[in-house]
Design a protein around this motif. Structure first.
Motif, PDB file in Angstrom:
ATOM      1  N   UNK A  82     -19.063 -29.384  -6.825  1.00 23.48           N
ATOM      2  CA  UNK A  82     -18.883 -29.158  -5.385  1.00 23.48           C
ATOM      3  C   UNK A  82     -20.103 -29.579  -4.574  1.00 23.48           C
ATOM      4  N   UNK A  83     -21.281 -29.244  -5.091  1.00 24.06           N
ATOM      5  CA  UNK A  83     -22.525 -29.537  -4.367  1.00 24.06           C
ATOM      6  C   UNK A  83     -23.485 -30.261  -5.306  1.00 24.06           C
ATOM      7  N   UNK A  84     -23.959 -31.404  -4.862  1.00 19.05           N
ATOM      8  CA  UNK A  84     -24.907 -32.199  -5.640  1.00 19.05           C
ATOM      9  C   UNK A  84     -26.250 -32.177  -4.918  1.00 19.05           C
ATOM     10  N   UNK A  85     -27.270 -31.644  -5.598  1.00 18.26           N
ATOM     11  CA  UNK A  85     -28.612 -31.538  -5.008  1.00 18.26           C
ATOM     12  C   UNK A  85     -29.505 -32.576  -5.679  1.00 18.26           C
ATOM     13  N   UNK A  86     -30.166 -33.398  -4.892  1.00 14.92           N
ATOM     14  CA  UNK A  86     -30.981 -34.419  -5.522  1.00 14.92           C
ATOM     15  C   UNK A  86     -32.124 -34.908  -4.662  1.00 14.92           C
TER      16      UNK A  86
END
Length: 612
Positions: free
Chosen positions: A431-435
């Motif tokens: 759902x959420x991609x942190x990068x």
């Protein structure tokens, strides 16, 4: 008996003289012994006179050689980046003599009228810049151009800044050139690399797509180089010799009449200024972006949490970008977001809490810490940092049912892991991609309707003259990942709303304004050289730095900007000092590079991008 000047591949030695009964052509690969090292690969530079000392025999002449174009490139690197030719040759791979045959290509992209105009422009210029909006179809233009060269049996090199892009580019290129395409980068297996080298020797390697090291492959019929995402700093090496592959491609283009195409949605200011450019606007996707501004310092603000919840409620996905390269704390104004700039360099000053001062890492000017903002008298605050792991934990506590994954260099340790996470994300299993900056590298995310950009002010105020250029480019690249289809929001958490509102949808205007800011000070109008002095003994490093600075201050045609301790004063148990020099003449800087070669503790970085 014949005598030959020889350079040992990969060793930092002067050229040596060996003898042989055979007549050996220049640029042939041979096998030699030196002292305790046996069976070393070496390159015959030229035949020479018999020396007045005893020589060793060349043990073996192999069937491999270096092409003339490779040797021209190696000589230039040795000259421009002040490195021994043998050491430079260690980057290059040799091959047998071969010739290439053309291939039949039946499939080609269907270009729009504007894309056709861009293609015609590129064909009519030896070097050019394709300044193309995200989603405007520059890859299709590359493919149309590449096709013409492969049909004639000419070799093409497609450079990309990082291996994180190779999977996506590979898919696009394989649709048209599957049997002639080879990948080359650090994560390719030894077996695959050997197959690629064998294809060179058979004249079958026509299209190579890869990262920096691909430039040093044994091309003998190279006539086109495409440098995609040319603005990316990954093209610049972070250790000696500090070469820039984009710049080397342009050198080859000029020297050997090879067509070079630079491409980017956010081109570097230097390329924009120096290259003839075609501006390709628009996008193939029916998309509309809304830019939102959260005027808070780095935090999970109510506005940010609300926007994330709205996307998750619509079963849409979110990407969150967090910069990690801003390694130096600044203080900024709580009210207006301004930071304290050096009066001599117009660069943000860094906070040194242990010494209770602010310091410029260009000229080393220092001053006491301001308690109130010089612009609006507001309260000055220390910038707060947050890493991807901490952000993931905080979000997981807020969105218990959401699947949240990190996408940074700690998580992505192989191409396999990269492809796995991208597939999971595009399959809507995340759902959420942190990068970090990896998020911005041209990947297609099909269901993202919210891009979040955090911590951007700290990146914007790094003590680097390119900070505003690199920050805006990065923000635009991240923004471009959202709304590939349909409507999307881009949320920037920043105290510098005015800067982003002015430029984030008008990079052209930024480039023009930034050119005015750089005149008389920085590239593309000036050349820079950075000398880095390292020693386990701090006093020795400092004394050598001061000695060199005193010497250099007397030289004509150069300007000593400043010198002193580096921003990161110690790395690997060595103290670091640096000297920054400015000049109109690259030849003056190269002369200084050659002069400091005599000092074993000094490295020279011409055209630097890192000042820490």
């Amino acid at each position: 008996m014949k005598y030959y000047e020889v350079a040992i591949f990969g060793l930092y030695l002067q050229n040596l003289v060996f003898h042989s009964q055979e007549t050996i052509p220049s640029l042939s690969e041979v096998i030699v012994d030196v002292k305790m090292k046996k069976n070393l690969r070496a390159l015959v530079i030229k035949e020479c006179e018999k020396p007045d000392f005893q020589t060793k025999a060349i043990k073996e002449l192999t069937s491999f050689s270096l092409s003339k174009s490779q040797f021209e490139l190696a000589k230039f690197i040795s000259y421009y980046y002040a490195a021994k030719i043998g050491f430079v040759l260690g980057f290059f791979l040799t091959s047998k003599e071969y010739s290439c045959k053309g291939i039949e290509i039946t499939k080609e992209p269907n270009l729009s009228l504007e894309q056709k105009k861009a293609l015609d422009f590129i064909k009519s210029n030896s070097n050019s810049l394709l300044f193309a909006d995200t989603g405007s179809g520059k890859t299709e233009i590359y493919i149309s151009l590449i096709k013409d060269y492969l049909k004639k049996g000419k070799q093409v090199l497609f450079l990309m800044p990082e291996i994180s892009l190779t999977s996506q580019i590979k898919k696009r290129l394989e649709m048209y050139f599957k049997d002639s395409l080879f990948l080359w980068h650090s994560k390719v297996s030894k077996k695959k690399k050997q197959e690629c080298l064998e294809s060179f020797n058979e004249g079958k390697a026509l299209l190579i797509a890869g990262a920096r090291s691909a430039l040093f492959l044994p091309f003998r019929n190279l006539e086109l180089i495409v440098v995609d995402e040319e603005h990316d700093n990954s093209y610049k090496a972070s250790n000696q010799p500090y070469l820039n592959v984009r710049d080397l491609a342009l050198f080859l283009g000029t020297k050997l009449n090879i067509k070079v195409v630079l491409g980017s949605a956010t081109p570097s200011l230097t390329s924009f200024y120096k290259q003839k450019a075609f501006r390709l606007r628009g996008t193939f996707f029916e998309s509309k972006k809304h830019f939102l501004y959260d005027e808070n310092e780095l935090s999970l603000s109510p506005m940010l949490l609300s926007e994330i919840q709205a996307s998750l409620g619509r079963h849409k996905q979110v990407i969150i970008f967090l910069p990690t390269r801003a390694n130096f704390r600044q203080i900024f104004c709580k009210n207006c977001g301004e930071t304290i700039k050096c009066p001599f360099c117009s660069i943000a000053m860094s906070l040194h809490k242990n010494r209770n001062l602010l310091k410029c890492h260009y000229c080393n000017f220092t001053k006491s810490i301001d308690q109130s903002c010089p612009s609006c008298q507001g309260l000055m605050l220390e910038a707060r940092k947050m890493g991807t792991a901490e952000l993931k934990e905080l979000l997981e506590s807020k969105f218990i049912n959401a699947k949240i994954t990190k996408f940074d260099s700690d998580e992505i340790t192989s191409v396999k892991k990269l492809n796995h996470i991208l597939k999971e994300f595009n399959d809507k299993k995340i759902d959420i991609l942190i990068g970090t900056s990896m998020l911005a590298k041209g990947h297609d995310y099909h269901n993202v309707d919210l891009s979040v950009i955090l911590g951007i002010d700290e990146y914007l105020f790094r003590p680097n003259f390119r900070a505003s250029e690199e920050t805006l480019a990065l923000a635009m690249q991240v923004a471009g990942r959202a709304g590939r289809k349909g409507e999307a929001r881009v949320l920037l958490q920043t105290k510098n709303r005015a800067f982003f509102e002015k430029y984030i949808q008008d990079y052209d205007a930024f480039l023009q304004d930034e050119l005015e800011n750089r005149k008389g000070l920085y590239p593309p109008f000036k050349r820079l050289l950075r000398l880095i002095i390292e020693d386990k003994d701090r006093l020795k490093a400092q004394n050598l730095c001061e000695y060199l600075a005193e010497k250099l201050a007397t030289i004509k045609n150069i300007e000593l900007i400043g010198y002193g301790a580096c921003g990161v004063e110690m790395i690997n148990a060595k103290y670091r000092f640096h000297i920054l020099i400015r000049s109109d003449s690259y030849k003056a800087l190269i002369a200084i590079e050659e002069y400091v070669l005599q000092f074993k503790n000094v490295n020279a970085d011409i055209d630097p991008i890192d000042f820490m």
